[in-house]
Design an enzyme around this catalytic site. Structure first.
Site, PDB file in Angstrom:
ATOM      1  N   THR A   1      -6.639  52.471 -10.618  1.00 54.71           N
ATOM      2  CA  THR A   1      -7.970  53.079 -10.595  1.00 54.71           C
ATOM      3  C   THR A   1      -7.892  54.557 -10.247  1.00 54.71           C
ATOM      4  O   THR A   1      -8.716  55.350 -10.690  1.00 54.71           O
ATOM      5  CB  THR A   1      -8.848  52.332  -9.568  1.00 54.71           C
TER       6      THR A   1
ATOM      7  N   THR B   1      -4.747  49.302  -6.790  1.00 59.07           N
ATOM      8  CA  THR B   1      -4.878  48.607  -5.509  1.00 59.07           C
ATOM      9  C   THR B   1      -4.609  47.102  -5.619  1.00 59.07           C
ATOM     10  O   THR B   1      -4.269  46.465  -4.621  1.00 59.07           O
ATOM     11  CB  THR B   1      -6.299  48.781  -4.927  1.00 59.07           C
ATOM     12  N   ASP B   2      -4.771  46.542  -6.839  1.00 58.27           N
ATOM     13  CA  ASP B   2      -4.804  45.082  -6.938  1.00 58.27           C
ATOM     14  C   ASP B   2      -3.488  44.395  -6.587  1.00 58.27           C
ATOM     15  O   ASP B   2      -3.494  43.288  -6.042  1.00 58.27           O
ATOM     16  CB  ASP B   2      -5.279  44.656  -8.340  1.00 58.27           C
TER      17      ASP B   2
HETATM   18  C1  SIN Z   1      -7.542  49.432  -8.567  1.00 62.09           C
HETATM   19  O1  SIN Z   1      -6.638  50.258  -8.641  1.00 62.09           O
HETATM   20  O2  SIN Z   1      -8.379  49.504  -7.623  1.00 62.09           O
HETATM   21  C2  SIN Z   1      -7.746  48.319  -9.547  1.00 62.09           C
HETATM   22  C3  SIN Z   1      -6.945  48.430 -10.776  1.00 62.09           C
HETATM   23  C4  SIN Z   1      -5.483  48.335 -10.531  1.00 62.09           C
HETATM   24  O3  SIN Z   1      -5.064  47.658  -9.573  1.00 62.09           O
HETATM   25  O4  SIN Z   1      -4.726  48.923 -11.311  1.00 62.09           O
END
Ligand code: SIN
Length: 342
Positions: free
Chosen positions: A22, A101-102
């Site tokens: 993200t 983050t995932d």
């Molecule tokens: C995020 O980064 O918050 C979600 C998408 C990902 O993990 O690439």
């Protein structure tokens, strides 16, 4: 893979590796923090958006550009090779990695467990896309660089929303808020405040990867996949069907054996009786079964007379990686032993 070198300073270079997420996401509307596509903006542009990084000696490299929900062993292998390469460079003092983050906690755990670096490897991210009205990525990237340049910093850590977390303890806890990560009972390692690090406990050391066999980087490079470990959850109405279906599928495909099962148990790692029976059957077939807990906090405490005696106090997703690495190390040890002259 794109490599941009800004201002080469021989003895003090910071490497920034981009992997997507993200933080590199774009949405059609600035007010949209959900309907974006992750992994769109190049790492060079993300770095250029943080003016505080302008005067630093940086090597900036796009390793991959993905939504981290699609993370997997092949990307980990590539990333591991790049991180290991830069860590070996005497002119490189630290590495920052931007990541979604995932699955951030899984990549962080993998890198710490395999590399156990004595230089800092600081992972960072964002919960809002780069196009947001108030993107959190630039501040997180700035903070990550502050941590990476902090004297004494070492090991793989995660920096998000002003907190510094160790790779072993960090977990994503929130689906939407910018302060999405938590370190459970251990708490964060420290905070970044106004460009300064306030440390609460020690940096991760080489032994902080847990009691696993060391898996050398070269061993990772030489395999196409990690040994397959399935991750299941115990819950109300759980039964043994999934375990039996998995076992029979893999028995029919010996080229892809099911080597292990991690079960996210209830409470202190307890498992529904029907699921437990099937897991014992799998164990009897030679599949390693590790119990962990669905609970966000605490560790699994063992007692005697448990049918499934192997437990892990890691989160279920990290226990899966730990077991796969352990199985890989074991297979290498077995191969070495078998190749010894009789
Ligand atoms: C995020 O980064 O918050 C979600 C998408 C990902 O993990 O690439």
């Amino acid at each position: 893979m794109k490599n941009e070198t800004k201002q080469k300073h021989p003895a003090n270079t910071l490497v920034i590796l981009g992997t997507g997420g993200t933080i590199a996401g774009r949405a059609p509307l600035a007010s949209d923090n959900v309907g974006y596509v992750a992994g769109q903006v190049g790492i060079g542009d993300l770095v250029a958006a943080v003016p505080t990084l302008n005067d630093l000696a940086l090597d900036v490299e796009q390793v991959v550009q993905i939504d981290s929900k699609d993370m997997g062993f092949s990307v980990w292998k590539t990333l591991l090779a790049r991180v290991a390469f830069h860590l070996e460079r005497p002119d490189v003092t630290s590495i920052v990695i931007t990541h979604g983050t995932d699955t951030l906690e899984e990549t962080a755990f993998f890198l710490q467990t395999v590399l156990r670096p004595s230089k800092p490897v600081v992972m960072t991210c964002a919960m809002r896309p780069s196009t947001a009205l108030m993107p959190d990525g630039p501040q997180n990237l700035h903070d990550a660089v502050v941590v990476a340049r902090h004297t004494g910093a070492q090991g793989v850590v995660v920096v998000c929303a002003g907190s510094i977390h160790s790779a072993i303890d960090v977990t994503k806890m929130h689906t939407y808020q910018v302060d999405a990560f938590d370190s459970g009972d251990a708490g964060p390692l420290g905070r970044v405040e106004q460009g300064e690090v306030r440390l609460f406990r020690n940096w991760p050391t080489a032994c902080e990867a847990g009691p696993f066999h060391t898996v050398a980087c070269q061993q990772i490079e030489s395999v196409g996949n990690l040994p397959y470990v399935a991750l299941l959850t115990s819950h109300a109405d759980a039964d043994g069907n999934v375990v039996r279906a998995l076992s029979s599928y893999f028995l029919a495909h010996p080229e892809h054996p099911l080597c292990g099962i991690v079960v996210a148990g209830t409470g202190n790692g307890t498992v529904h009786g029907r699921l437990e029976t099937a897991l014992c059957e799998a164990q009897a077939l030679g599949i390693r079964v590790v119990r962990t807990s669905r609970c966000a906090r605490g560790r699994v405490l063992t007692h005697s007379k448990q049918l499934l005696s192997e437990v892990s106090s890691l989160s279920p997703v990290k226990a899966r990686i730990a077991l796969a690495l352990d199985l890989l190390a074991e297979s290498a040890i077995n191969e070495q032993t078998n190749s010894l002259p009789a």
